[in-house]
Design an enzyme around this catalytic site. Structure first.
Site, PDB file in Angstrom:
ATOM      1  N   HIS A 231      24.432  17.401  22.259  1.00  0.00           N
ATOM      2  CA  HIS A 231      23.995  16.634  23.081  1.00  0.00           C
ATOM      3  C   HIS A 231      23.246  16.959  24.567  1.00  0.00           C
ATOM      4  O   HIS A 231      22.207  16.481  24.893  1.00  0.00           O
ATOM      5  CB  HIS A 231      24.811  15.713  23.471  1.00  0.00           C
ATOM      6  N   TYR A 235      19.185  16.805  27.153  1.00  0.00           N
ATOM      7  CA  TYR A 235      18.672  16.810  28.704  1.00  0.00           C
ATOM      8  C   TYR A 235      17.981  17.975  28.965  1.00  0.00           C
ATOM      9  O   TYR A 235      17.149  18.122  29.832  1.00  0.00           O
ATOM     10  CB  TYR A 235      19.994  16.641  29.269  1.00  0.00           C
ATOM     11  N   HIS A 382      15.569   6.966  17.360  1.00  0.00           N
ATOM     12  CA  HIS A 382      16.135   7.021  18.741  1.00  0.00           C
ATOM     13  C   HIS A 382      15.654   8.475  19.298  1.00  0.00           C
ATOM     14  O   HIS A 382      14.788   8.326  20.353  1.00  0.00           O
ATOM     15  CB  HIS A 382      17.588   6.844  19.045  1.00  0.00           C
ATOM     16  N   PHE A 383      15.654   9.559  18.667  1.00  0.00           N
ATOM     17  CA  PHE A 383      15.480  10.872  19.227  1.00  0.00           C
ATOM     18  C   PHE A 383      13.918  11.253  19.074  1.00  0.00           C
ATOM     19  O   PHE A 383      13.558  12.010  19.687  1.00  0.00           O
ATOM     20  CB  PHE A 383      16.233  11.989  18.898  1.00  0.00           C
ATOM     21  N   HIS A 384      13.212  10.218  18.266  1.00  0.00           N
ATOM     22  CA  HIS A 384      11.792  10.413  18.286  1.00  0.00           C
ATOM     23  C   HIS A 384      11.183   9.840  19.629  1.00  0.00           C
ATOM     24  O   HIS A 384      10.127  10.076  19.920  1.00  0.00           O
ATOM     25  CB  HIS A 384      11.253   9.765  16.863  1.00  0.00           C
ATOM     26  N   ARG A 445      19.879   8.334   6.968  1.00  0.00           N
ATOM     27  CA  ARG A 445      19.060   9.420   7.251  1.00  0.00           C
ATOM     28  C   ARG A 445      19.284  10.565   6.454  1.00  0.00           C
ATOM     29  O   ARG A 445      20.265  10.590   5.775  1.00  0.00           O
ATOM     30  CB  ARG A 445      19.332   9.711   8.679  1.00  0.00           C
ATOM     31  N   ARG A 446      18.566  11.672   6.800  1.00  0.00           N
ATOM     32  CA  ARG A 446      18.746  12.941   5.850  1.00  0.00           C
ATOM     33  C   ARG A 446      18.603  12.828   4.640  1.00  0.00           C
ATOM     34  O   ARG A 446      19.311  13.668   3.704  1.00  0.00           O
ATOM     35  CB  ARG A 446      20.030  13.526   6.354  1.00  0.00           C
TER      36      ARG A 446
END
Length: 565
Positions: A231, A235, A382-384, A445-446
């Site tokens: 995680h 950042y 979300h992470f896209h 997912r995956r």
């Protein structure tokens, strides 16, 4: 004079970092297109992959974009930022080149292992272990060695930032750290601290395990060490975007940064809070006490504070620029911003998309509501929005402004460059929207074929729309994203191949002083040793007892045999 004229050696090394980053972006982006089309059943029979190779594509997409593209671009971008803000050359160019070489060799080893999934005749066995490379999935040792060399190389390049800062500090003992250098150093303090987890996972467990020196490892321990890093790396992706938003975007808007001290507070908060949050990726894992998961949730929610401070400061800086350009009214000032400039438009749209990603991130961070979307398509949705747009689109937009300064060449294909951020924004809006809604419906997912069964009947109950409509949106959105990527690469390649004109290229690379300067904030903000020490203490509190509980009966027990990929 441009940056390449003042610091040709730094400009050359930065260009090499960008070159490798853009090659990884191209290949990883192509894998993303294949992934989107295959998973949604769009033109599946025409695609050059099968269900097994889908996981090779998935691994390559994640590793090349989330690790290789980001790390190379960030290291190069930070070389420019430190050199420009300290106004001095690198302290040890050979050290910086050594770090770059380590990263290149590591990338080559990991890439060959991944690509073996398409061509088994390559030197190594396949490495279809996905981006989250923890046990019990096992890759060829070359993959793990490559990942280690990539991270060690980034450490070496990072050491160059601190050495250059040391030389500057010796000549300027009483001066405040220039803002861009402060941002770079705090980012790398966080990076050094957070990558210790994945370094231990790879060097102590995964490499010996993959070589057969040990027969088994503890999956929970390797998962924990990975997410200790997994995680904070988010950042590491985002903070270079913050550097661009805080220092370059206000200039492009026609104004100045609203507050230097607020920017420093934001980066200090990320140093303190980024690392002790990894357990929020392990809410469903047994063997970890709920109390430590609660601590991780609390720390993650606290990270909303620097994000909200960033939203306020950056928007205020943009408004100041717009009003300097004649903008008026409560919202009409937005029309005065240079939306026809690709560098500005890309950064502004990336920031807007990141705001949406922050809202979906709050769902991921909450212990109770996380169970609803865990391991569903909501998570990549979300992470896209975060790495896939907040970082990637900002990196591309920054390149439009910075690359001419690194080469002395004018940006080519400007019309394509102007349209590219909007194509990317529309594509990501479609794809991420459908992914979030599919996640609420429980679509996993995956998985290569998430609908299960030969009839195509979906065992999901969508909240809004239909499964087929979401699949179409993902396919169309992914195609538009790939189109946007091709447009960016055309601009960069055209600029690289163009000739430097006889007339001097005039690129105003000067960044104006903030409205509220560093002197308006307390000097303790520049005490990097203090913030690093507090960050270590917080990590020990969050991880000390849980890790001890995992290893007190032996670091390899309870163990798990390798799971074939």
């Amino acid at each position: 004079m441009t940056f390449v004229d003042d610091y040709p050696k730094v400009a050359k090394l930065t260009r090499w970092h960008f070159a490798v980053a853009f090659v990884a972006l191209a290949l990883g982006g192509f894998f993303g297109l294949l992934q989107a089309l295959y998973r949604t059943g769009t033109l599946r029979s025409l695609l050059p992959i099968n269900a097994t190779q889908y996981y090779t594509v998935l691994t390559g997409h994640g590793v090349l974009l989330a690790l290789v593209f980001t790390t190379f671009f960030i290291c190069g971008f930070f070389l420019w930022a430190v050199t420009r803000s300290l106004d001095r050359p690198m302290s040890s160019p050979r050290l910086a080149w050594l770090g770059f070489g380590s990263m290149v060799v590591g990338t080559a080893l990991a890439a060959i292992a991944i690509l073996n999934g398409f061509a088994p005749g390559l030197p190594f066995e396949s490495a279809d272990v996905l981006y989250t490379f923890y046990a019990p999935l096992k890759a060829h040792p070359a993959f793990y060695v490559g990942a280690a060399l990539l991270i060690v190389g980034s450490w070496i390049v990072g050491a160059e930032y601190f050495l250059t800062y040391r030389d500057w500090r010796r000549d300027n003992p009483d001066s405040r750290i220039p803002l861009q250098t402060f941002m770079v150093l705090t980012t790398f303090i966080m990076w050094y601290l957070s990558t210790l987890g994945v370094a231990v996972e790879v060097l102590v467990f995964l490499i010996p395990w993959s070589l057969g020196w040990i027969s088994q490892v503890d999956p929970l321990l390797t998962r924990t060490l990975f997410w200790y890093f997994g995680h904070p790396v988010v950042y590491f992706w985002l903070l270079p975007g913050y550097v661009a938003w805080y220092t370059i975007l206000p200039k492009l808007a026609g104004g100045r940064l609203f507050s230097d001290p607020l920017a420093r507070v934001v980066f200090v908060l990320f140093v303190l809070l980024s690392t002790p949050v990894g357990f929020h990726h392990q809410y469903v894992d047994p063997g970890i006490a709920e109390g430590f998961k609660f601590i991780a949730m609390t720390n993650t929610m606290m990270l909303l504070l620097p994000s909200l401070l960033t939203a306020f400061t950056v928007v205020a800086s943009m408004e100041h620029g717009a009003r300097q350009r004649g903008g008026e009214g409560y919202l009409n000032w937005l029309r005065a911003l240079p939306w026809d400039k690709p560098a500005f438009a890309g950064m502004a749209l990336a920031g807007l998309m990141f705001a949406a990603g922050g809202f979906s991130g709050m769902i991921n961070a909450g212990m109770n509501i996380n169970y609803l979307i865990h391991n569903t398509l909501w998570v990549p949705g979300h992470f896209h929005l975060t790495v896939g747009t907040a970082f990637a689109l900002t990196a591309m937009a920054s390149s439009y402004w910075l690359y001419p300064q690194l080469t002395g060449k004018r940006l080519q294909h400007r019309r394509i460059a102007i349209a590219q951020p909007y194509v990317w924004f529309v594509g990501m809006t479609l794809m991420s929207n459908a992914m979030h809604r599919a996640g609420l419906a429980g679509v996993p997912r995956r998985t290569a074929k998430p609908l299960f069964g030969d009839t195509g009947a979906a065992p999901f109950d969508p909240v809004l729309g239909s499964i087929s409509e979401m699949q179409t949106q993902i396919a169309v959105g992914g195609t538009l994203l790939f189109l946007g990527l091709v447009m960016f690469l055309v601009v960069m390649l055209g600029t690289w191949l163009s000739q430097r004109g006889a007339a001097q290229l005039r690129v105003n690379g000067t960044l104006r002083e903030p409205l509220s300067g560093a002197s308006d904030g307390p000097r303790v903000l520049d005490n990097l040793r203090l913030w690093a020490a507090i960050a270590v203490v917080l990590v020990v509190i969050a991880y000390g007892l849980p890790l001890w509980g995992m290893i007190e009966n032996g670091i390899l027990a309870p163990g798990s045999v390798p799971f074939p990929t």
